[in-house]
Design a protein around this motif. Structure first.
Motif, mmCIF file in Angstrom:
data_model
loop_
_atom_site.group_PDB
_atom_site.id
_atom_site.type_symbol
_atom_site.label_atom_id
_atom_site.label_comp_id
_atom_site.label_asym_id
_atom_site.label_seq_id
_atom_site.Cartn_x
_atom_site.Cartn_y
_atom_site.Cartn_z
ATOM 1 N N ILE A 155 1.065 -1.118 0.109
ATOM 2 C CA ILE A 155 -0.025 -0.115 -0.017
ATOM 3 C C ILE A 155 0.986 1.203 0.026
ATOM 4 C CG2 ILE A 155 -1.735 1.198 1.186
ATOM 5 C CD1 ILE A 155 -2.714 -1.370 2.557
ATOM 6 N N LYS A 156 0.584 1.865 -0.989
ATOM 7 C CA LYS A 156 1.501 3.374 -1.065
ATOM 8 C C LYS A 156 0.790 4.427 -0.477
ATOM 9 C CE LYS A 156 0.875 2.894 -5.637
ATOM 10 N NZ LYS A 156 0.671 2.952 -7.194
ATOM 11 N N ALA A 157 1.450 4.964 0.727
ATOM 12 C CA ALA A 157 0.768 6.072 1.585
ATOM 13 C C ALA A 157 1.830 7.008 1.523
ATOM 14 C CB ALA A 157 0.379 5.607 2.914
ATOM 15 N N LEU A 158 2.094 7.713 0.314
ATOM 16 C CA LEU A 158 3.127 8.631 -0.006
ATOM 17 C C LEU A 158 2.780 10.095 -0.015
ATOM 18 C CD1 LEU A 158 4.857 6.451 -2.445
ATOM 19 C CD2 LEU A 158 5.535 6.452 -0.144
ATOM 20 N N GLY A 159 1.360 10.460 0.311
ATOM 21 C CA GLY A 159 1.107 11.594 0.416
ATOM 22 C C GLY A 159 -0.152 11.794 -1.003
ATOM 23 N N PHE A 160 -0.647 13.213 -1.194
ATOM 24 C CA PHE A 160 -1.743 13.315 -2.194
ATOM 25 C C PHE A 160 -1.354 14.797 -2.882
ATOM 26 C CE2 PHE A 160 -3.813 11.109 1.512
ATOM 27 C CZ PHE A 160 -4.207 9.869 0.582
ATOM 28 N N ASP A 161 -1.617 14.702 -4.065
ATOM 29 C CA ASP A 161 -1.647 15.908 -4.808
ATOM 30 C C ASP A 161 -2.853 16.410 -5.439
ATOM 31 O OD1 ASP A 161 1.282 16.202 -4.683
ATOM 32 O OD2 ASP A 161 1.913 14.570 -6.117
ATOM 33 N N PRO A 162 -3.116 17.595 -5.753
ATOM 34 C CA PRO A 162 -4.290 18.016 -6.400
ATOM 35 C C PRO A 162 -4.480 17.384 -7.868
ATOM 36 C CG PRO A 162 -2.822 19.811 -6.633
ATOM 37 C CD PRO A 162 -2.270 18.616 -5.725
ATOM 38 N N GLU A 163 -5.927 17.041 -8.157
ATOM 39 C CA GLU A 163 -6.119 16.670 -9.634
ATOM 40 C C GLU A 163 -6.295 18.081 -10.272
ATOM 41 O OE1 GLU A 163 -9.772 13.232 -8.858
ATOM 42 O OE2 GLU A 163 -10.022 15.285 -7.612
ATOM 43 N N PRO A 164 -6.050 18.111 -11.587
ATOM 44 C CA PRO A 164 -5.949 19.023 -12.419
ATOM 45 C C PRO A 164 -7.234 19.543 -12.863
ATOM 46 C CG PRO A 164 -5.615 16.717 -13.738
ATOM 47 C CD PRO A 164 -5.811 16.440 -12.128
ATOM 48 N N LEU A 165 -7.816 20.550 -11.904
ATOM 49 C CA LEU A 165 -9.287 20.776 -11.979
ATOM 50 C C LEU A 165 -9.384 21.811 -13.309
ATOM 51 C CD1 LEU A 165 -10.329 21.918 -8.531
ATOM 52 C CD2 LEU A 165 -10.722 19.830 -9.553
ATOM 53 N N PRO A 166 -8.461 22.624 -13.546
ATOM 54 C CA PRO A 166 -8.844 23.186 -15.104
ATOM 55 C C PRO A 166 -9.133 22.482 -16.195
ATOM 56 C CG PRO A 166 -6.980 24.284 -13.684
ATOM 57 C CD PRO A 166 -7.326 22.963 -12.942
ATOM 58 N N GLN A 167 -8.118 21.238 -16.320
ATOM 59 C CA GLN A 167 -8.612 20.404 -17.267
ATOM 60 C C GLN A 167 -9.986 19.673 -17.059
ATOM 61 O OE1 GLN A 167 -5.368 20.641 -15.975
ATOM 62 N NE2 GLN A 167 -4.829 21.897 -17.627
ATOM 63 N N LEU A 168 -10.205 19.244 -15.991
ATOM 64 C CA LEU A 168 -11.150 18.183 -15.526
ATOM 65 C C LEU A 168 -12.569 18.929 -15.782
ATOM 66 C CD1 LEU A 168 -10.070 16.335 -12.312
ATOM 67 C CD2 LEU A 168 -10.335 15.394 -14.766
ATOM 68 N N TRP A 169 -12.472 20.195 -15.497
ATOM 69 C CA TRP A 169 -13.722 21.138 -15.332
ATOM 70 C C TRP A 169 -14.034 22.008 -16.816
ATOM 71 C CZ3 TRP A 169 -13.993 23.329 -9.806
ATOM 72 C CH2 TRP A 169 -14.190 22.233 -8.915
ATOM 73 N N GLY A 170 -13.060 21.937 -17.633
ATOM 74 C CA GLY A 170 -12.897 22.826 -19.051
ATOM 75 C C GLY A 170 -12.840 24.420 -18.599
ATOM 76 N N GLN A 171 -11.981 24.623 -17.697
ATOM 77 C CA GLN A 171 -11.759 25.764 -17.181
ATOM 78 C C GLN A 171 -10.214 26.155 -17.362
ATOM 79 O OE1 GLN A 171 -14.376 28.134 -16.074
ATOM 80 N NE2 GLN A 171 -15.432 26.542 -17.166
ATOM 81 N N PRO A 172 -9.878 26.397 -18.502
ATOM 82 C CA PRO A 172 -8.258 26.400 -18.555
ATOM 83 C C PRO A 172 -7.899 27.673 -18.010
ATOM 84 C CG PRO A 172 -9.424 26.932 -20.759
ATOM 85 C CD PRO A 172 -10.475 26.157 -19.721
ATOM 86 N N ASP A 173 -8.686 28.785 -17.943
ATOM 87 C CA ASP A 173 -8.135 30.054 -17.334
ATOM 88 C C ASP A 173 -8.217 30.040 -15.917
ATOM 89 O OD1 ASP A 173 -8.327 31.170 -19.829
ATOM 90 O OD2 ASP A 173 -10.050 31.878 -19.773
ATOM 91 N N LEU A 174 -8.408 28.980 -15.147
ATOM 92 C CA LEU A 174 -8.506 28.904 -13.643
ATOM 93 C C LEU A 174 -6.920 28.648 -13.318
ATOM 94 C CD1 LEU A 174 -9.970 28.598 -11.111
ATOM 95 C CD2 LEU A 174 -10.331 26.178 -11.302
ATOM 96 N N ALA A 175 -6.423 29.652 -12.541
ATOM 97 C CA ALA A 175 -4.973 29.616 -12.172
ATOM 98 C C ALA A 175 -4.689 28.700 -11.074
ATOM 99 C CB ALA A 175 -4.426 31.192 -11.993
ATOM 100 N N VAL A 176 -3.330 28.140 -11.411
ATOM 101 C CA VAL A 176 -3.098 27.021 -10.505
ATOM 102 C C VAL A 176 -1.616 27.310 -10.127
ATOM 103 C CG1 VAL A 176 -4.496 25.290 -11.058
ATOM 104 C CG2 VAL A 176 -2.372 25.300 -12.233
ATOM 105 N N SER A 177 -1.153 26.954 -8.946
ATOM 106 C CA SER A 177 0.475 26.919 -8.691
ATOM 107 C C SER A 177 1.371 26.123 -9.393
ATOM 108 C CB SER A 177 0.685 27.069 -7.272
ATOM 109 O OG SER A 177 0.612 25.568 -6.890
ATOM 110 N N ARG A 178 2.461 26.119 -9.375
ATOM 111 C CA ARG A 178 3.319 25.279 -9.733
ATOM 112 C C ARG A 178 3.373 23.696 -9.276
ATOM 113 N NH1 ARG A 178 8.852 25.174 -7.090
ATOM 114 N NH2 ARG A 178 8.779 26.442 -5.451
ATOM 115 N N TRP A 179 2.646 23.632 -7.924
ATOM 116 C CA TRP A 179 2.208 22.311 -7.538
ATOM 117 C C TRP A 179 0.923 21.770 -7.838
ATOM 118 C CZ3 TRP A 179 4.004 26.597 -4.514
ATOM 119 C CH2 TRP A 179 5.336 26.524 -4.201
ATOM 120 N N GLY A 180 0.274 22.799 -8.657
ATOM 121 C CA GLY A 180 -1.199 22.308 -9.142
ATOM 122 C C GLY A 180 -2.510 22.697 -8.364
#
Length: 483
Positions: free
Chosen positions: A398-423
């Motif tokens: 079981i890999k319990a190495l932490g979590f990162d954000p999902e790519p919301l701008p792509q998933l939601w069709g909102q390319p203008d929604l700004a994200v940081s370099r960490w997502g």
């Protein structure tokens, strides 16, 4: 007559009784018993009522801890609940799952010399008593407002914001892709730390307060999903509080073998079983530790949740592999101790480098590590020892190495929604607003994977910003109409 405080000199610290390890290994019930009234009163009276309460300073919510400890010591529990709930939307949850040893209790001024005040257990006792006595009431705003706010995510940040916005009178709608309210509180955290009826109780209270929940409702452009544009059109403001669910991966030879699973998938499956859900095959077999040699990779609280879950599922053996030593483990020391009591074996100073198996994993090859020089943060680096490779038998990794954000701008069709370099989503430091007008964000989707108490803090703060923005927006529109 007022009960004297400062009893830490004469009264020893006492935690609530823990069920025996042999008993708690057999079920997913919470492991701590409730304080009895006399115990809660006595432990609260140990507070020194110091001039600078570092317990409050180091609480993300700034809870007025000395005040509600004093009220508890004097038997004024209803007032203690009023004080506690004035800064914390869910004190009964924080009392159960906050890492008090790293926050309030870890900064109690009577340490060293005397053990800290048992803050978390008293907090839990106050709120559980308040529910039992009927002191916890649905929110009733002074006046109803016509404006509505849409919240994406029914986790702690979204629920805290919903509670505060409803108190002001907004029409609050919470959207979540899952079928239950709570997010990781329900699907990520095991019942032995937080029984699910505690979360369901808050869900019911929020509904009685007038919050509308849209469960099983995803956001996006897929079938059955609500588009983000349509969501914005329905509400005067939107809060994104989705959390972070994308598991961090590990590479190396054999990383694609069957039997190597993500922590969240594993914990979600376990929690669903406890809730009475039926899992489809092959998930039922793959995400069950019964009779297996289990190796968990990671050293945080999620790793502790996984190893302790595997024990309860009847694993043949459970090992936790972490590349640093026990003193440098990021997880709660209290959780590590609980895991050790329940039979988990820790493999310190070891890092996985490959996975062994033919189609399905049979082992984890790791190398011994040593601690090196400290970096700029003061944390020691780790370096491999030469010729130190060894293999651990494993049927389930079981890999319990932490979590990162999902790519919301792509998933939601909102390319203008700004994200940081960490997502993570970018927001104004003091406004919680993204670069899209009227769209706010809070919780882990902004700060990255963090503690529930920080999510509650962010949700409450974001609700104030949303209220201010709607008021300013409404005033501007009124002036424009008059002009």
């Amino acid at each position: 007559m007022t009960t004297p405080m400062l009893k830490f000199i004469s009264v020893a610290q006492k935690q609530p009784e823990k069920r025996a390890a042999t008993a708690r290994r057999a079920d997913f019930a919470e492991i701590y018993e409730d304080f009895k009234p006399v115990e809660a009163t006595e432990q609260a009276s140990r507070c020194s009522q110091c001039g600078v309460p570092f317990c409050s300073v180091h609480c993300p919510l700034g809870n007025n801890i000395p005040d509600w400890l004093m009220l508890t010591a004097n038997g004024r529990l209803e007032e203690a609940y009023e004080v506690s709930s004035s800064t914390n939307s869910f004190p009964e949850i924080c009392g159960r799952i906050c890492p008090q040893d790293r926050l309030c209790e870890g900064n109690c001024v009577i340490e060293p010399g005397f053990e800290s005040v048992t803050i978390g257990a008293v907090e839990r006792y106050i709120t559980d008593t308040a529910f039992e006595e009927g002191w916890v009431k649905p929110t009733r705003p002074v006046r109803e407002r016509t404006e509505s706010v849409g919240i994406v995510g029914a986790g702690p940040a979204g629920l805290a914001a919903a509670e505060r916005l409803r108190a002001v009178g907004y029409q609050v709608h919470v959207y979540d892709r899952y079928d239950r309210v709570g997010g990781l509180l329900v699907y990520g955290i095991p019942g032995f730390k937080l029984e699910k009826d505690i979360v369901a109780r808050r869900h019911k209270l929020l509904e009685e307060s007038g919050v509308t929940f849209h469960l099983g409702q995803g956001i996006g452009d897929g079938e059955g999903e609500l588009s983000f544009a349509a969501l914005r059109a329905k509400h005067q403001a939107v809060l994104i509080a989705t959390g972070v669910y994308k598991s961090r991966e590990i590479g190396g030879p054999g990383a694609g073998l069957a039997g190597i699973e993500r922590a969240l998938d594993y914990l979600t499956a376990s929690n669903r079983r406890s809730l009475g859900d039926t899992l489809p095959q092959p998930e039922e077999t793959a995400l069950n530790a019964k009779g297996k040699n289990v190796v968990v990779l990671g050293g945080g609280d999620t790793a502790m949740d996984c190893v302790r879950t595997a024990i309860r599922q009847g694993a043949k053996s459970v090992k936790c592999v972490y590349r640093r030593d026990k003193a440098n483990m990021p997880g709660s020391a209290r959780e590590v101790k609980n895991a050790e009591e329940e039979g988990v074996e820790f493999v310190w100073l070891a890092a996985p480098e490959a996975f062994v198996g033919d189609g399905h994993v049979t082992g984890v090859r790791a190398s011994r590590m040593k601690l090196g020089m400290a970096d700029a943060t003061g944390r020691q680096s780790v370096e491999p020892l030469e010729d130190s490779a060894f293999t651990l038998e494993a049927d389930l990794v079981i890999k319990a190495l932490g979590f990162d954000p999902e790519p919301l701008p792509q998933l939601w069709g909102q390319p203008d929604l700004a994200v940081s370099r960490w997502g993570t989503l970018k927001v104004g430091q003091s406004t919680f607003m993204t670069n899209l007008p009227g769209v706010f964000a809070a919780g882990d989707i902004v700060r990255g994977a963090s503690l529930v108490v920080w999510a509650i803090k962010d949700g409450r703060d974001a609700s104030e910003c949303i209220h201010s923005w709607i008021q300013e927006h409404a005033s501007a529109e009124a002036v424009a109409e008059q002009g």
